[in-house]
Structures are given as structure tokens and as C-alpha cells.
Design a protein around this motif. Structure first.
Motif, short mmCIF file in Angstrom:
data_model
loop_
_atom_site.label_atom_id
_atom_site.label_comp_id
_atom_site.label_asym_id
_atom_site.label_seq_id
_atom_site.Cartn_x
_atom_site.Cartn_y
_atom_site.Cartn_z
N PHE A 26 -49.73 75.74 27.30
CA PHE A 26 -48.67 74.62 26.59
C PHE A 26 -48.93 73.45 26.64
CE2 PHE A 26 -46.27 78.38 28.42
CZ PHE A 26 -45.92 78.95 27.13
N ASP A 27 -49.23 72.60 25.26
CA ASP A 27 -49.41 71.38 25.15
C ASP A 27 -48.06 70.73 24.90
OD1 ASP A 27 -50.84 68.75 25.13
OD2 ASP A 27 -51.18 69.09 23.05
N LEU A 28 -47.45 70.09 25.76
CA LEU A 28 -46.00 69.36 25.86
C LEU A 28 -46.44 68.07 25.33
CD1 LEU A 28 -44.39 70.53 28.83
CD2 LEU A 28 -44.78 71.79 26.70
N ASN A 29 -45.78 67.52 24.20
CA ASN A 29 -45.84 66.11 23.65
C ASN A 29 -44.51 65.51 23.13
OD1 ASN A 29 -48.86 65.70 23.45
ND2 ASN A 29 -48.72 67.43 22.53
N ALA A 30 -44.42 64.38 23.51
CA ALA A 30 -43.22 63.63 22.79
C ALA A 30 -43.49 62.34 21.83
CB ALA A 30 -42.17 63.12 24.15
N ILE A 31 -43.03 61.94 21.01
CA ILE A 31 -43.41 60.93 20.14
C ILE A 31 -42.35 60.24 19.53
CG2 ILE A 31 -43.41 62.68 18.05
CD1 ILE A 31 -46.00 61.05 17.21
N ASP A 32 -42.58 58.91 19.42
CA ASP A 32 -41.37 57.80 18.98
C ASP A 32 -41.59 58.06 17.36
OD1 ASP A 32 -40.20 55.63 17.65
OD2 ASP A 32 -40.44 54.61 19.59
N SER A 33 -40.69 58.56 16.71
CA SER A 33 -40.33 58.60 15.36
C SER A 33 -40.74 57.64 14.46
CB SER A 33 -39.16 59.10 14.84
OG SER A 33 -38.09 58.21 15.09
N LYS A 34 -40.72 56.36 15.02
CA LYS A 34 -40.94 55.10 14.24
C LYS A 34 -42.34 54.53 14.65
CE LYS A 34 -36.38 53.73 12.88
NZ LYS A 34 -35.33 52.25 12.86
N THR A 35 -42.80 54.46 15.75
CA THR A 35 -44.04 53.94 16.21
C THR A 35 -45.13 54.97 16.26
OG1 THR A 35 -43.62 54.18 18.47
CG2 THR A 35 -42.60 52.09 17.59
N LYS A 36 -44.79 56.33 16.34
CA LYS A 36 -45.68 57.21 16.39
C LYS A 36 -46.56 57.20 17.68
CE LYS A 36 -44.49 57.81 12.20
NZ LYS A 36 -43.28 58.84 11.89
N PHE A 37 -46.02 56.34 18.78
CA PHE A 37 -46.50 56.35 19.91
C PHE A 37 -46.14 57.65 20.80
CE2 PHE A 37 -46.84 55.01 24.53
CZ PHE A 37 -48.07 54.13 24.55
N VAL A 38 -46.85 58.08 21.50
CA VAL A 38 -46.72 59.49 22.40
C VAL A 38 -46.51 59.05 23.70
CG1 VAL A 38 -47.57 61.48 23.14
CG2 VAL A 38 -48.13 61.03 20.80
N PRO A 39 -45.33 58.82 24.30
CA PRO A 39 -44.82 58.31 25.54
C PRO A 39 -45.12 59.23 26.79
CG PRO A 39 -42.78 58.62 24.44
CD PRO A 39 -44.13 58.95 23.44
N ALA A 40 -45.17 60.58 26.28
CA ALA A 40 -45.38 61.65 27.21
C ALA A 40 -46.13 62.71 26.76
CB ALA A 40 -43.78 62.07 27.51
N HIS A 41 -47.03 63.33 27.79
CA HIS A 41 -47.81 64.35 27.46
C HIS A 41 -48.27 65.08 28.76
CE1 HIS A 41 -51.47 66.83 26.51
NE2 HIS A 41 -52.04 66.20 27.44
N THR A 42 -48.11 66.51 28.61
CA THR A 42 -48.32 67.38 29.62
C THR A 42 -49.02 68.87 29.18
OG1 THR A 42 -46.58 66.60 31.09
CG2 THR A 42 -47.45 68.73 31.65
#
Length: 206
Positions: A26-42
């Protein structure tokens, strides 16, 4: 220099399947909807409560001051300014969120990809687009990963390239890091500039 991202939109998070030697991971990702920055990944072999908590803990480590500030703004403005997280109905995501951000942020839980026809306020398309690009890149390789460590390194680099190197069409040619107010002055060759920055400062970049 400012190296912590500023959240400007909603934080959408989800996972995608990645095969390593025929086994699903599993590739877990979180993304900011406005900046497209990915602040978390595991990258993990299971989505248990511990792994999901470790995943979202990355956001708490870098953005908790902002999350708390937005939470306390309500006391002064009367307007709910809490950061909104958005995910599907996987229960361990909800458990991890409640452990880390209960009350200080809001969770839109159980949001499918195409949810507007169901009358829901937010959909989870930002993270689906990001995960879709990863899927396209893996399909272009025409092979699955042979080792867990190699897959981990590849996907970590994918996040760094997204955040700091590649300009985004929807961001008027800026990188997600620049849009999230991370000011590193990397120059025109951003990858080389990032390598030099890390070598000089010893500050880890993710």
C-alpha cells in the motif's frame, strides 16, 4: 529559511496498490487540494491502525502549529476555520485521525471518488489524480518492483520530485513547495539545487 509547508486547502488522503514480487502493498499519500503539496507518504505492507497513525503523524509533525492556530481562531472570530481532512470509508483512517487531530481539525469521512452526484460537499479527486500519475509511471516501467526497499526509495523520490522539483500546470508554473510557502531558493535546476541544499544544511527533505 522556511522549510515547513503551509496548508492552504483540504488534505485529501488515500492509498493505491503497488505490487512487490507479486504481493500487494500500500502506497499511502496525502495531498493539499490547493498547493498540490504532499505532506505525508508511507509505503507499507499493511494498513493497520498503527501504520495509518504513523502516516498521518507526518502531518502533525510539520503542520500542527497551523492546525492549532486555525482551531483557536474560532474562539476569536466565531467562524470555524479548522483544517479539513477528506478520506474514504476505511475505518483505520478515521481511527488514526481521531487519535491525532480529534476536535482540532475536521474529517470528511466516507467520501468516494465521484461523490457530487450523492450530494456530498467534497470529493476525493485531488488524491486520486496524484495516485493516478503514480500508476501511469509504474505502467510505463512495464514491471513490478523486485524488492520492498527499492519500491520504498522510488516512491519517496516520487514525492520529493512532486513537491520540490516539477512545476505544476495548475499552480501557474510553481512547484507545490513554492505554493506552500517553502522558500529554499533552489535556482533553475531545482533537483540539483535541492541536492546542494540538503548536503549543506543536513535538513531532511520529504
Amino acid at each position: 529559511e522556511h522549510v515547513l509547508p503551509t496548508i492552504k486547502g483540504r488534505i485529501h488522503f488515500d492509498e493505491k496498490y503497488v505490487k512487490v514480487n507479486g504481493e500487494h502493498n500500500f502506497d499511502l499519500n496525502a495531498i493539499d487540494s490547493k498547493t498540490k503539496f504532499v505532506p505525508a507518504h508511507t509505503f507499507t505492507d499493511e494498513r493497520n491502525r498503527k501504520k495509518c497513525t504513523e502516516f498521518l503523524s507526518q502531518i502533525k509533525k510539520t503542520c500542527y502549529n497551523q492546525i492549532l492556530t486555525n482551531y483557536y481562531l474560532e474562539k476569536y472570530t466565531g467562524i470555524d476555520e479548522r483544517i479539513i481532512f477528506v478520506c474514504d470509508g476505511f475505518e483505520n483512517y478515521k481511527n488514526a485521525f481521531n487519535k491525532l487531530f480529534y476536535r482540532v481539525a475536521k474529517l470528511q469521512f466516507g467520501v468516494p471518488i465521484a461523490c457530487k452526484k450523492y450530494g456530498l460537499e467534497h470529493n476525493n479527486n485531488p488524491i486520486e489524480r496524484y495516485n493516478g500519475k503514480i500508476k501511469d509511471r509504474l505502467n510505463a516501467m512495464r514491471s513490478q518492483f523486485k524488492s520492498f526497499d527499492y519500491a520504498t526509495s522510488f516512491l519517496n523520490l516520487r514525492r520529493i520530485i512532486n513537491n520540490f522539483v516539477n512545476p505544476h500546470q495548475q499552480l501557474e508554473g510553481k512547484t507545490p513547495a513554492e505554493k506552500a510557502w517553502i522558500e529554499l531558493e533552489l535556482g533553475r535546476d531545482k533537483l540539483l539545487g535541492l541536492i546542494r541544499y540538503v548536503a549543506k544544511t543536513r535538513i531532511p527533505i520529504s
